[in-house]
Design a protein around this motif. Structure first.
Motif, PDB file in Angstrom:
ATOM      1  N   GLY A 181      -4.658  -2.790   5.813  1.00 30.81           N
ATOM      2  CA  GLY A 181      -4.155  -1.848   6.823  1.00 30.81           C
ATOM      3  C   GLY A 181      -5.041  -0.625   6.949  1.00 30.81           C
ATOM      4  O   GLY A 181      -5.476  -0.266   8.052  1.00 30.81           O
ATOM      5  N   CYS A 182      -5.352   0.020   5.832  1.00 31.80           N
ATOM      6  CA  CYS A 182      -6.089   1.280   5.888  1.00 31.80           C
ATOM      7  C   CYS A 182      -7.416   1.214   5.144  1.00 31.80           C
ATOM      8  O   CYS A 182      -8.188   2.170   5.151  1.00 31.80           O
ATOM      9  CB  CYS A 182      -5.236   2.419   5.338  1.00 31.80           C
ATOM     10  N   CYS A 235       0.837  -1.196   0.000  1.00 34.22           N
ATOM     11  CA  CYS A 235       0.000   0.000   0.000  1.00 34.22           C
ATOM     12  C   CYS A 235       0.879   1.255   0.000  1.00 34.22           C
ATOM     13  O   CYS A 235       1.814   1.375   0.792  1.00 34.22           O
ATOM     14  CB  CYS A 235      -0.912  -0.016   1.221  1.00 34.22           C
ATOM     15  N   CYS A 265      -0.218   3.287   3.631  1.00 34.60           N
ATOM     16  CA  CYS A 265       0.194   2.811   4.964  1.00 34.60           C
ATOM     17  C   CYS A 265       1.295   1.757   4.911  1.00 34.60           C
ATOM     18  O   CYS A 265       1.718   1.259   5.946  1.00 34.60           O
ATOM     19  CB  CYS A 265      -1.026   2.275   5.716  1.00 34.60           C
ATOM     20  N   CYS A 270      -6.767  -2.564   0.780  1.00 36.29           N
ATOM     21  CA  CYS A 270      -5.663  -2.693   1.714  1.00 36.29           C
ATOM     22  C   CYS A 270      -6.192  -3.093   3.094  1.00 36.29           C
ATOM     23  O   CYS A 270      -7.100  -2.456   3.618  1.00 36.29           O
ATOM     24  CB  CYS A 270      -4.922  -1.361   1.801  1.00 36.29           C
TER      25      CYS A 270
END
Ligand code: ZN
Length: 117
Positions: free
Chosen positions: A94-95, A73, A76, A92
């Motif tokens: 993560g985010c 990503c 992030c 993603c």
């Protein structure tokens, strides 16, 4: 056909490895192929059979293992995989953003294993 130069490289990797390890005969070779690569297993085997004739790898069976594409990503930096080309590229983890992933791997190929005597 673009499989030919790839198979020449794979054969040279296999032969170098075989020579180093005193191998008499290579029975099978497992090649990892990224899901975004358009290498066709059938053509890979055909070309391999043709170019390996006079080598220690003559008659070896190729096994193709599809390797997931890897993204990182841009927002992030989380890494995540895309396993199936028929599915949309995942967001993603993560985010949660979609479409910010940079492709890190998934178009290439490599020799993963070989079975030899
Ligand atoms: Zn992210």
């Amino acid at each position: 056909m673009h499989e030919l130069p790839v198979m020449i490289k794979i054969l040279s990797v296999v032969c170098r490895h075989a020579q180093k390890n005193g191998v008499r005969e290579v029975r099978s070779i497992t090649v990892g192929v990224g899901i975004l690569s358009d290498l066709e297993p059938e053509w890979m085997q055909k070309y391999f059979d043709r170019i390996s004739r006079e080598t220690v790898a003559a008659g070896a069976r190729l096994h193709v293992r599809r390797i997931p594409a890897l993204f990182q990503c841009a927002i992030c930096q989380a890494s995540y995989v895309w396993k199936d080309r028929k599915q949309p590229i995942p967001a993603c983890p993560g985010c949660g953003r979609q479409g910010e992933g940079r492709l890190v791997a998934g178009t290439g190929y490599q020799v993963l294993e070989m079975e030899a005597i």
